[in-house]
Enzyme design. Sequence first.
Site, PDB file in Angstrom:
ATOM      1  N   LEU A  13     -15.132 -22.178  29.365  1.00 51.39           N
ATOM      2  CA  LEU A  13     -16.389 -22.627  28.402  1.00 51.39           C
ATOM      3  C   LEU A  13     -15.972 -23.651  27.530  1.00 51.39           C
ATOM      4  CD1 LEU A  13     -18.306 -19.226  28.144  1.00 51.39           C
ATOM      5  CD2 LEU A  13     -18.632 -20.992  30.022  1.00 51.39           C
ATOM      6  N   ILE A  33      -3.681 -21.540  23.560  1.00 50.42           N
ATOM      7  CA  ILE A  33      -2.285 -21.344  23.718  1.00 50.42           C
ATOM      8  C   ILE A  33      -1.496 -21.939  24.900  1.00 50.42           C
ATOM      9  CG2 ILE A  33      -2.082 -18.972  22.778  1.00 50.42           C
ATOM     10  CD1 ILE A  33      -2.353 -17.780  25.510  1.00 50.42           C
ATOM     11  N   LEU A  51      -3.721 -17.100  18.487  1.00 50.58           N
ATOM     12  CA  LEU A  51      -4.787 -16.172  17.733  1.00 50.58           C
ATOM     13  C   LEU A  51      -4.196 -15.192  16.892  1.00 50.58           C
ATOM     14  CD1 LEU A  51      -7.652 -16.188  20.234  1.00 50.58           C
ATOM     15  CD2 LEU A  51      -7.855 -17.423  18.108  1.00 50.58           C
ATOM     16  N   PHE A  70     -13.999 -19.606  20.560  1.00 57.83           N
ATOM     17  CA  PHE A  70     -14.173 -19.197  21.846  1.00 57.83           C
ATOM     18  C   PHE A  70     -13.070 -18.673  22.552  1.00 57.83           C
ATOM     19  CE2 PHE A  70     -18.292 -20.693  21.598  1.00 57.83           C
ATOM     20  CZ  PHE A  70     -18.993 -20.563  22.948  1.00 57.83           C
ATOM     21  N   HIS A 112     -21.771  -7.732  26.539  1.00 58.46           N
ATOM     22  CA  HIS A 112     -20.910  -6.514  26.873  1.00 58.46           C
ATOM     23  C   HIS A 112     -20.760  -5.449  25.637  1.00 58.46           C
ATOM     24  CE1 HIS A 112     -20.069  -7.617  30.841  1.00 58.46           C
ATOM     25  NE2 HIS A 112     -19.720  -8.677  30.683  1.00 58.46           N
ATOM     26  N   TYR A 135     -13.045  -4.631  26.304  1.00 57.79           N
ATOM     27  CA  TYR A 135     -13.515  -5.941  26.002  1.00 57.79           C
ATOM     28  C   TYR A 135     -14.852  -6.021  25.244  1.00 57.79           C
ATOM     29  CZ  TYR A 135     -15.295 -10.816  27.187  1.00 57.79           C
ATOM     30  OH  TYR A 135     -15.918 -12.025  27.085  1.00 57.79           O
ATOM     31  N   LYS A 139     -15.702  -7.002  21.109  1.00 62.13           N
ATOM     32  CA  LYS A 139     -16.819  -8.014  20.786  1.00 62.13           C
ATOM     33  C   LYS A 139     -17.758  -7.292  19.477  1.00 62.13           C
ATOM     34  CE  LYS A 139     -16.211 -11.217  23.779  1.00 62.13           C
ATOM     35  NZ  LYS A 139     -15.725 -12.646  23.203  1.00 62.13           N
ATOM     36  N   SER A 164     -24.488 -14.463  31.323  1.00 61.25           N
ATOM     37  CA  SER A 164     -23.601 -15.008  32.531  1.00 61.25           C
ATOM     38  C   SER A 164     -23.701 -16.489  32.659  1.00 61.25           C
ATOM     39  CB  SER A 164     -24.231 -14.452  33.997  1.00 61.25           C
ATOM     40  OG  SER A 164     -24.418 -12.891  33.772  1.00 61.25           O
ATOM     41  N   ARG A 172     -28.101  -9.873  39.583  1.00 55.43           N
ATOM     42  CA  ARG A 172     -28.090  -9.786  38.333  1.00 55.43           C
ATOM     43  C   ARG A 172     -28.213 -11.244  37.442  1.00 55.43           C
ATOM     44  NH1 ARG A 172     -23.557 -10.033  34.675  1.00 55.43           N
ATOM     45  NH2 ARG A 172     -24.043  -8.935  32.793  1.00 55.43           N
TER      46      ARG A 172
END
Length: 279
Positions: A13, A33, A51, A70, A112, A135, A139, A164, A172
């Site tokens: 992304l 990285i 990070l 991101f 999520h 995960y 968030k 998605s 989905r």
Amino acid sequence: MKKLVLTGAAGRLGSYLRGPLSKLCDELVSSDIADGVPNLAPNESYVKADLADLEAMTELLEGADMVVHFGAIADEAPMDVLWGPNFYGAYTVWEAAHRNNLRRVVYASSIHAVGMHKKTDFIGIDAPHRPDTFYGLAKCFAEDLASLYWDKRGLEAVCLRILSCAQVTNSRAVGTWLSYDDLIHMVEQAVKTPVTGFSIVYGVSDNDRAPVDNSKARHLGFRPKDNAEQFADEIFAKDGPLDPLDPANIHHGGPFAAVDLGSSGMAHLNLNADDTAKE
């Protein structure tokens, strides 16, 4: 805008965002990285940084107006794997942004964070946290961190709960699809909106079957244009009848709601090669 910083610039992304973000500022600093990223824009530079290193993040954000964050491990994994980049890494970005007097953090959150809510519940941006994985828990942590830094330190944040963002390859995704064009539009609006305070918005295209409600995020001006209904007949015929008792079919988190904690959810998403080529 003088300077923007993009973390996770070597990821899938992030790779789509570098070009558009470079047009919004005098200077774009991309970071990850990886040793580097290809095809730097004329006003773009690259800095390799971890990070989990607060001092590195503080140096990275020096002189920036905003950071588009991101960077993270983009899948479920054991807690000790996620802790550095996803949990502590969120803290380092917000703390570095505060130390450098940035105006705003634009954060790649995720569905999520609320993945254990049922798909038949048309949840809004005010739905309580209900993570489906470690995960997703990361968030939730970052969203709460964003809220805390806004309330206590006046640092704005826009948390993008992406659903998605990949090609439509399963039933989905007919509801949860976020096209790459709509992703770019959403991030641009998160950067350009004059005042955001602490905001949450779902990253989803204008799908007929979108399972979430963005009506309370209209102040951001995010108006997606693409619609996954064009893929519905083909995808539904390919997938056939779905098990209505399978947690992956019941909950917003899809496969992430069904896997064991620490086990990959991405492995069950059947992404096309085009969606993984930029990882």
